[in-house]
Write a protein that holds these residues in place. Sequence first.
Motif, PDB file in Angstrom:
ATOM      1  N   GLY A 166     195.828 -15.988 112.313  1.00 44.69           N
ATOM      2  CA  GLY A 166     195.095 -14.887 112.918  1.00 44.69           C
ATOM      3  C   GLY A 166     193.626 -14.959 112.523  1.00 44.69           C
ATOM      4  N   TRP A 167     192.821 -14.061 113.105  1.00 44.35           N
ATOM      5  CA  TRP A 167     191.386 -14.085 112.790  1.00 44.35           C
ATOM      6  C   TRP A 167     191.137 -13.757 111.329  1.00 44.35           C
ATOM      7  N   GLY A 168     191.965 -12.876 110.748  1.00 44.23           N
ATOM      8  CA  GLY A 168     191.807 -12.546 109.338  1.00 44.23           C
ATOM      9  C   GLY A 168     192.091 -13.728 108.438  1.00 44.23           C
ATOM     10  N   ASP A 169     193.104 -14.542 108.802  1.00 47.31           N
ATOM     11  CA  ASP A 169     193.415 -15.743 108.023  1.00 47.31           C
ATOM     12  C   ASP A 169     192.257 -16.728 108.079  1.00 47.31           C
ATOM     13  N   ARG A 170     191.721 -16.926 109.264  1.00 48.63           N
ATOM     14  CA  ARG A 170     190.598 -17.866 109.413  1.00 48.63           C
ATOM     15  C   ARG A 170     189.380 -17.389 108.629  1.00 48.63           C
ATOM     16  N   LEU A 171     189.128 -16.080 108.691  1.00 44.30           N
ATOM     17  CA  LEU A 171     187.977 -15.536 107.975  1.00 44.30           C
ATOM     18  C   LEU A 171     188.137 -15.693 106.466  1.00 44.30           C
ATOM     19  N   SER A 172     189.308 -15.350 105.949  1.00 47.38           N
ATOM     20  CA  SER A 172     189.540 -15.421 104.505  1.00 47.38           C
ATOM     21  C   SER A 172     189.437 -16.851 103.989  1.00 47.38           C
ATOM     22  N   ILE A 173     190.150 -17.767 104.656  1.00 43.24           N
ATOM     23  CA  ILE A 173     190.156 -19.159 104.199  1.00 43.24           C
ATOM     24  C   ILE A 173     188.790 -19.798 104.390  1.00 43.24           C
ATOM     25  N   GLY A 174     188.182 -19.590 105.561  1.00 48.03           N
ATOM     26  CA  GLY A 174     186.873 -20.182 105.826  1.00 48.03           C
ATOM     27  C   GLY A 174     185.816 -19.686 104.863  1.00 48.03           C
ATOM     28  N   ALA A 175     185.773 -18.371 104.646  1.00 47.15           N
ATOM     29  CA  ALA A 175     184.786 -17.807 103.727  1.00 47.15           C
ATOM     30  C   ALA A 175     185.018 -18.291 102.305  1.00 47.15           C
ATOM     31  N   SER A 176     186.284 -18.405 101.891  1.00 44.66           N
ATOM     32  CA  SER A 176     186.590 -18.878 100.537  1.00 44.66           C
ATOM     33  C   SER A 176     186.094 -20.295 100.327  1.00 44.66           C
ATOM     34  N   VAL A 177     186.296 -21.149 101.324  1.00 46.17           N
ATOM     35  CA  VAL A 177     185.841 -22.541 101.220  1.00 46.17           C
ATOM     36  C   VAL A 177     184.318 -22.594 101.120  1.00 46.17           C
ATOM     37  N   VAL A 178     183.633 -21.830 101.976  1.00 40.86           N
ATOM     38  CA  VAL A 178     182.167 -21.819 101.965  1.00 40.86           C
ATOM     39  C   VAL A 178     181.634 -21.280 100.639  1.00 40.86           C
ATOM     40  N   LEU A 179     182.215 -20.176 100.162  1.00 46.42           N
ATOM     41  CA  LEU A 179     181.759 -19.579  98.905  1.00 46.42           C
ATOM     42  C   LEU A 179     181.985 -20.505  97.723  1.00 46.42           C
ATOM     43  N   ALA A 180     183.159 -21.150  97.686  1.00 43.11           N
ATOM     44  CA  ALA A 180     183.446 -22.092  96.597  1.00 43.11           C
ATOM     45  C   ALA A 180     182.451 -23.253  96.611  1.00 43.11           C
ATOM     46  N   ALA A 181     182.132 -23.748  97.812  1.00 45.68           N
ATOM     47  CA  ALA A 181     181.163 -24.837  97.926  1.00 45.68           C
ATOM     48  C   ALA A 181     179.784 -24.389  97.459  1.00 45.68           C
ATOM     49  N   LEU A 182     179.371 -23.180  97.845  1.00 45.78           N
ATOM     50  CA  LEU A 182     178.060 -22.676  97.427  1.00 45.78           C
ATOM     51  C   LEU A 182     177.987 -22.478  95.920  1.00 45.78           C
ATOM     52  N   ILE A 183     179.086 -22.043  95.311  1.00 49.64           N
ATOM     53  CA  ILE A 183     179.116 -21.883  93.856  1.00 49.64           C
ATOM     54  C   ILE A 183     178.939 -23.238  93.172  1.00 49.64           C
ATOM     55  N   LEU A 184     179.657 -24.245  93.653  1.00 54.96           N
ATOM     56  CA  LEU A 184     179.559 -25.574  93.062  1.00 54.96           C
ATOM     57  C   LEU A 184     178.176 -26.187  93.280  1.00 54.96           C
ATOM     58  N   LEU A 185     177.551 -25.866  94.408  1.00 53.44           N
ATOM     59  CA  LEU A 185     176.252 -26.458  94.741  1.00 53.44           C
ATOM     60  C   LEU A 185     175.072 -25.619  94.269  1.00 53.44           C
ATOM     61  N   SER A 186     175.339 -24.527  93.558  1.00 50.83           N
ATOM     62  CA  SER A 186     174.249 -23.631  93.156  1.00 50.83           C
ATOM     63  C   SER A 186     173.150 -24.327  92.343  1.00 50.83           C
ATOM     64  N   PRO A 187     173.461 -25.305  91.472  1.00 50.29           N
ATOM     65  CA  PRO A 187     172.350 -25.967  90.771  1.00 50.29           C
ATOM     66  C   PRO A 187     171.417 -26.726  91.708  1.00 50.29           C
ATOM     67  N   LEU A 188     171.909 -27.112  92.887  1.00 51.92           N
ATOM     68  CA  LEU A 188     171.079 -27.821  93.851  1.00 51.92           C
ATOM     69  C   LEU A 188     170.348 -26.872  94.799  1.00 51.92           C
ATOM     70  N   LEU A 189     170.936 -25.700  95.048  1.00 51.30           N
ATOM     71  CA  LEU A 189     170.392 -24.785  96.048  1.00 51.30           C
ATOM     72  C   LEU A 189     169.585 -23.640  95.440  1.00 51.30           C
ATOM     73  N   THR A 190     169.639 -23.486  94.120  1.00 50.22           N
ATOM     74  CA  THR A 190     168.897 -22.426  93.447  1.00 50.22           C
ATOM     75  C   THR A 190     168.055 -23.032  92.320  1.00 50.22           C
ATOM     76  N   ASP A 191     167.364 -22.175  91.598  1.00 51.08           N
ATOM     77  CA  ASP A 191     166.553 -22.641  90.466  1.00 51.08           C
ATOM     78  C   ASP A 191     167.365 -22.797  89.184  1.00 51.08           C
TER      79      ASP A 191
END
Length: 210
Positions: A166-191
Amino acid sequence: MSFSLRRKLARARRWLVEHDNRTTFTIIYITLALVLSMAISMFWLAAVVAAHGFIEFWSLGKRGVRNHRLGLTLWHIKLDIMLVLAALWLGLYIDLLFGIAGLSAAARTGAQVSARVVAWQRAIRGVLLTVDEAALAAKAAVGGNGGHGGQGPTPDQEPPWRQSWGWGDRLSIGASVVLAALILLSPLLTDHSVTEALMILAEDLHPWPH
């Protein structure tokens, strides 16, 4: 053990097994998630989510589910996992967000302004928490139970992640993947350096922050 005590324990076990259909569980869960995480630290939100996961895993076993128990548990609490990741992402990217908004780090060195930043961070987290808990309450109100209807899948039924999402499943899984990636990449994307990023995460997840 007295008969009265056995009855109380049996009632408590039944309440835990049927927690998805219990309004009292939803109220307790939402209250603990909001109050503890806002008043103390994000550690307690993660702890409440972990406790919910443990109850769900145990409940599935009591209902006779033997296959995919861990997967079903994670699927059931995926919305909560997304919330924890969003809160951790916010802690790492709050400086960048305020920089985009025109509030430089130099302008936030004063105690008064720093306190204002902390207040804004708590407010944003409060919005995230409120949205998530409202979604949980809505899911409970319509009888949604993480994709297994509160009784667990039958032996010949495909697990929910192999069925149509469902749309809720796609939103939850998709957002989790994006957020996890941003957390891991924070040393490259932030100061923040790797060490600074880890220190921020450790501070956010400290049970009793200073």
